[in-house]
Design a protein around this motif. Structure first.
Motif, PDB file in Angstrom:
ATOM      1  N   PHE A 151      32.209  63.920  43.774  1.00 48.14           N
ATOM      2  CA  PHE A 151      33.100  63.893  42.612  1.00 48.14           C
ATOM      3  C   PHE A 151      34.551  63.736  43.054  1.00 48.14           C
ATOM      4  N   VAL A 152      34.969  64.563  44.004  1.00 47.01           N
ATOM      5  CA  VAL A 152      36.344  64.494  44.500  1.00 47.01           C
ATOM      6  C   VAL A 152      36.619  63.122  45.115  1.00 47.01           C
ATOM      7  N   ALA A 153      35.697  62.620  45.905  1.00 48.45           N
ATOM      8  CA  ALA A 153      35.894  61.315  46.551  1.00 48.45           C
ATOM      9  C   ALA A 153      36.040  60.199  45.530  1.00 48.45           C
ATOM     10  N   VAL A 154      35.211  60.195  44.518  1.00 49.49           N
ATOM     11  CA  VAL A 154      35.240  59.121  43.515  1.00 49.49           C
ATOM     12  C   VAL A 154      36.508  59.184  42.669  1.00 49.49           C
ATOM     13  N   PHE A 155      36.845  60.350  42.144  1.00 50.96           N
ATOM     14  CA  PHE A 155      38.041  60.449  41.297  1.00 50.96           C
ATOM     15  C   PHE A 155      39.322  60.252  42.098  1.00 50.96           C
ATOM     16  N   SER A 156      39.335  60.724  43.327  1.00 47.42           N
ATOM     17  CA  SER A 156      40.502  60.512  44.179  1.00 47.42           C
ATOM     18  C   SER A 156      40.675  59.030  44.474  1.00 47.42           C
ATOM     19  N   SER A 157      39.593  58.366  44.803  1.00 48.69           N
ATOM     20  CA  SER A 157      39.650  56.934  45.100  1.00 48.69           C
ATOM     21  C   SER A 157      39.999  56.115  43.862  1.00 48.69           C
TER      22      SER A 157
ATOM     23  N   LEU B 211      41.375  68.193  41.503  1.00 45.50           N
ATOM     24  CA  LEU B 211      39.955  67.896  41.334  1.00 45.50           C
ATOM     25  C   LEU B 211      39.082  69.123  41.609  1.00 45.50           C
ATOM     26  N   GLN B 212      39.518  69.996  42.499  1.00 45.92           N
ATOM     27  CA  GLN B 212      38.765  71.233  42.732  1.00 45.92           C
ATOM     28  C   GLN B 212      38.715  72.064  41.456  1.00 45.92           C
ATOM     29  N   ARG B 213      39.826  72.125  40.746  1.00 45.88           N
ATOM     30  CA  ARG B 213      39.851  72.854  39.463  1.00 45.88           C
ATOM     31  C   ARG B 213      39.008  72.120  38.431  1.00 45.88           C
ATOM     32  N   ALA B 214      39.056  70.794  38.425  1.00 47.70           N
ATOM     33  CA  ALA B 214      38.298  70.001  37.455  1.00 47.70           C
ATOM     34  C   ALA B 214      36.793  70.191  37.610  1.00 47.70           C
TER      35      ALA B 214
END
Length: 93
Positions: free
Chosen positions: A43-49, A58-61
């Protein structure tokens, strides 16, 4: 999980966002697109990218009720507001 897989998922999210999908729709799309590979790291990788959202945001999301139906989950509105700076939307608008 390959970098190519993450980039394909990020492209899918960017396209959906350009077509009008908001934060909650994008979160659901990410979960569906990643399928069994969905988890905190993917999740973090996709939204960050896809959107350049910082890891701490993203950790909070990840506590969004759409991912975690637990009592201390964040609501759709909180999820939308949390990502608003990068997605150009706000639940309170």
């Amino acid at each position: 999980m390959s970098n190519e897989f993450i980039q394909q998922a990020a492209n899918t999210l960017r396209t959906a966002h350009r077509q009008g999908s908001g934060a909650t729709e994008l979160g659901t799309l990410a979960k569906d697109t990643l399928g069994p590979a969905f988890g905190p790291v993917s999740f973090v990788a996709v939204f960050s990218s896809a959107f350049g959202i910082p890891i701490d945001v993203l950790q909070r999301a990840l506590a969004w009720q759409g991912f975690n139906p637990i009592t201390n989950a964040i609501s759709d509105e909180e999820f939308t507001d949390l990502l608003a700076k990068w997605l150009g939307e706000s639940a309170s608008e």
